[in-house]
Design an enzyme around this catalytic site. Structure first.
Site, PDB file in Angstrom:
ATOM      1  N   HIS A 201      31.151 -23.515 -11.314  1.00 51.58           N
ATOM      2  CA  HIS A 201      31.066 -22.536 -10.230  1.00 51.58           C
ATOM      3  C   HIS A 201      31.670 -21.208 -10.706  1.00 51.58           C
ATOM      4  CE1 HIS A 201      30.859 -21.559  -5.879  1.00 51.58           C
ATOM      5  NE2 HIS A 201      32.001 -20.919  -6.061  1.00 51.58           N
TER       6      HIS A 201
ATOM      7  N   MET B 112      32.930 -11.359  -7.384  1.00 49.06           N
ATOM      8  CA  MET B 112      33.478 -10.595  -6.254  1.00 49.06           C
ATOM      9  C   MET B 112      33.452  -9.112  -6.587  1.00 49.06           C
ATOM     10  SD  MET B 112      36.797 -12.902  -5.323  1.00 49.06           S
ATOM     11  CE  MET B 112      36.684 -14.692  -5.142  1.00 49.06           C
TER      12      MET B 112
ATOM     13  N   MET C 174      29.766 -12.960  -4.029  1.00 52.55           N
ATOM     14  CA  MET C 174      30.498 -12.406  -2.883  1.00 52.55           C
ATOM     15  C   MET C 174      30.471 -10.890  -3.030  1.00 52.55           C
ATOM     16  SD  MET C 174      33.493 -15.247  -2.944  1.00 52.55           S
ATOM     17  CE  MET C 174      33.026 -15.661  -4.620  1.00 52.55           C
TER      18      MET C 174
ATOM     19  N   SER D  27      35.665 -24.496 -10.281  1.00 51.46           N
ATOM     20  CA  SER D  27      35.543 -23.043 -10.117  1.00 51.46           C
ATOM     21  C   SER D  27      36.421 -22.320 -11.129  1.00 51.46           C
ATOM     22  CB  SER D  27      35.967 -22.636  -8.702  1.00 51.46           C
ATOM     23  OG  SER D  27      36.096 -21.227  -8.653  1.00 51.46           O
TER      24      SER D  27
ATOM     25  N   ASP E 152      33.144 -25.073  -0.412  1.00 51.11           N
ATOM     26  CA  ASP E 152      33.896 -24.232  -1.336  1.00 51.11           C
ATOM     27  C   ASP E 152      35.160 -23.705  -0.664  1.00 51.11           C
ATOM     28  OD1 ASP E 152      34.723 -22.502  -3.312  1.00 51.11           O
ATOM     29  OD2 ASP E 152      33.038 -21.111  -3.103  1.00 51.11           O
TER      30      ASP E 152
ATOM     31  N   HIS F  93      28.202 -17.773  -7.381  1.00 51.53           N
ATOM     32  CA  HIS F  93      28.494 -17.499  -5.973  1.00 51.53           C
ATOM     33  C   HIS F  93      28.742 -15.998  -5.839  1.00 51.53           C
ATOM     34  CE1 HIS F  93      31.593 -18.248  -2.460  1.00 51.53           C
ATOM     35  NE2 HIS F  93      30.511 -17.614  -2.055  1.00 51.53           N
TER      36      HIS F  93
ATOM     37  N   ASP G 136      32.561 -17.370  -9.559  1.00 54.43           N
ATOM     38  CA  ASP G 136      32.777 -16.515  -8.392  1.00 54.43           C
ATOM     39  C   ASP G 136      32.678 -15.041  -8.767  1.00 54.43           C
ATOM     40  OD1 ASP G 136      33.378 -18.341  -6.176  1.00 54.43           O
ATOM     41  OD2 ASP G 136      35.037 -18.982  -7.464  1.00 54.43           O
TER      42      ASP G 136
ATOM     43  N   MET H 218      31.771 -22.222   3.380  1.00 53.09           N
ATOM     44  CA  MET H 218      33.089 -21.755   2.928  1.00 53.09           C
ATOM     45  C   MET H 218      34.158 -22.386   3.813  1.00 53.09           C
ATOM     46  SD  MET H 218      32.496 -19.910   0.318  1.00 53.09           S
ATOM     47  CE  MET H 218      34.256 -19.603   0.063  1.00 53.09           C
TER      48      MET H 218
HETATM   49  C1  DX5 Z   1      36.975 -18.403  -2.889  1.00 52.66           C
HETATM   50  C2  DX5 Z   1      36.007 -18.818  -3.963  1.00 52.66           C
HETATM   51  C3  DX5 Z   1      36.181 -20.225  -4.359  1.00 52.66           C
HETATM   52  C4  DX5 Z   1      37.510 -20.477  -5.014  1.00 52.66           C
HETATM   53  C5  DX5 Z   1      37.959 -21.825  -4.607  1.00 52.66           C
HETATM   54  O1  DX5 Z   1      36.708 -17.132  -2.472  1.00 52.66           O
HETATM   55  O2  DX5 Z   1      34.668 -18.661  -3.513  1.00 52.66           O
HETATM   56  O3  DX5 Z   1      35.132 -20.670  -5.184  1.00 52.66           O
HETATM   57  O4  DX5 Z   1      37.456 -20.448  -6.410  1.00 52.66           O
HETATM   58  O5  DX5 Z   1      39.226 -22.017  -5.129  1.00 52.66           O
HETATM   59  P1  DX5 Z   1      40.149 -23.175  -4.578  1.00 52.66           P
HETATM   60  O6  DX5 Z   1      39.458 -24.449  -4.908  1.00 52.66           O
HETATM   61  O7  DX5 Z   1      41.421 -22.976  -5.340  1.00 52.66           O
HETATM   62  O8  DX5 Z   1      40.313 -22.973  -3.107  1.00 52.66           O
HETATM   63 ZN    ZN Z   2      33.108 -19.746  -4.715  1.00 48.32          ZN
END
Ligand code: DX5
Ligand code: ZN
Length: 227
Positions: free
Chosen positions: A33, A37, A68, A8, A175, A66, A35, A137
């Protein structure tokens, strides 16, 4: 079933994303991956379509986006137009889950449904035919580096059983807080894609860290820990 490792980028240096992609390739990652947000669905704000477009051009690895974000149906096409291979939306983020999943498939990507830790697996019960992968999650989304929620292993096992009962082909991705201490237990429970941020990019040699995670995931043990 070969376990796939998805580093990620959230835990990488955002000023050096090309280096992070190169490390993922060097370490033999299967996916990257990404993220996204929006500062609403989750408190944090990361990146959007322009950065995803740039990432897509900068690596040969498939991108696992992903989302969010609230109401993902409003911006899904921008991610699909970037040519990404996997897109997940949160079941809590839209009243139109089926429409989103359908749009992702029609856009040429695998359709994922992500679930927060507090969301029961029942949230997927009407979607077996529409979903290619579930994202369980194992932390509350928003930040990297949070401790793994141990109940997630049972949730993966339950989801795997429910998908089997429904005769659905479902890939399960996990994740949040994933690392060598819990990888084998997750795989034993039915996980096939392991997302890892801090476990990979929090290490001095991210490529080597991917290899260590892959080895841990392959170990025959039911042990699970915090990371
Ligand atoms: C959290 C993200 C994850 C995050 C995981 O909100 O969706 O993808 O990057 O990071 P680690 O592996 O550090 O928990
Ligand atoms: Zn994620």
């Amino acid at each position: 079933m070969k376990v796939r490792i998805a580093p990620s980028l959230l835990a990488a240096d955002f000023a050096r994303l090309a280096d992070a992609l190169a490390a993922a390739e060097a370490g033999g990652a299967d996916l990257v991956h990404v993220d996204v947000m929006d500062g609403h669905f989750v408190p944090n704000l990361t990146m959007g379509p322009p950065v995803v477009r740039a990432l897509r051009k900068a690596t040969r690895l498939p991108l696992d986006v992903h989302l969010m974000i609230e109401r993902p149906e409003r911006s899904l096409s921008e991610y699909l137009d970037a040519g990404v291979e996997y897109v997940s939306v949160h079941v809590e983020s839209t009243p139109h889950l089926q429409r989103c999943l359908d749009a992702i498939r029609r856009g040429g990507a695998r359709a994922g449904a992500a679930m927060n830790p507090g969301t029961p697996t029942l949230a997927l019960a009407s979607s077996w035919r529409d979903v290619d992968y579930a994202v369980v999650m194992s932390v509350n989304p928003g930040w990297g580096g949070q401790p793994f929620l141990e109940g997630s292993v049972d949730k993966v096992r339950r989801l795997r059983r429910e998908a089997k009962d429904a005769d659905a082909r479902l890939t399960i991705e996990v994740d949040g807080g994933v690392g060598p201490a819990n990888a084998a237990a997750l795989v034993a429970a039915g996980a096939e894609i392991l997302v890892a941020g801090t476990t990979v990019y929090g290490e001095p040699d991210p490529a080597a860290a991917i290899g260590r995670l892959r080895d841990a995931a392959a170990a025959r043990t039911e042990a699970s820990g915090t990371r």
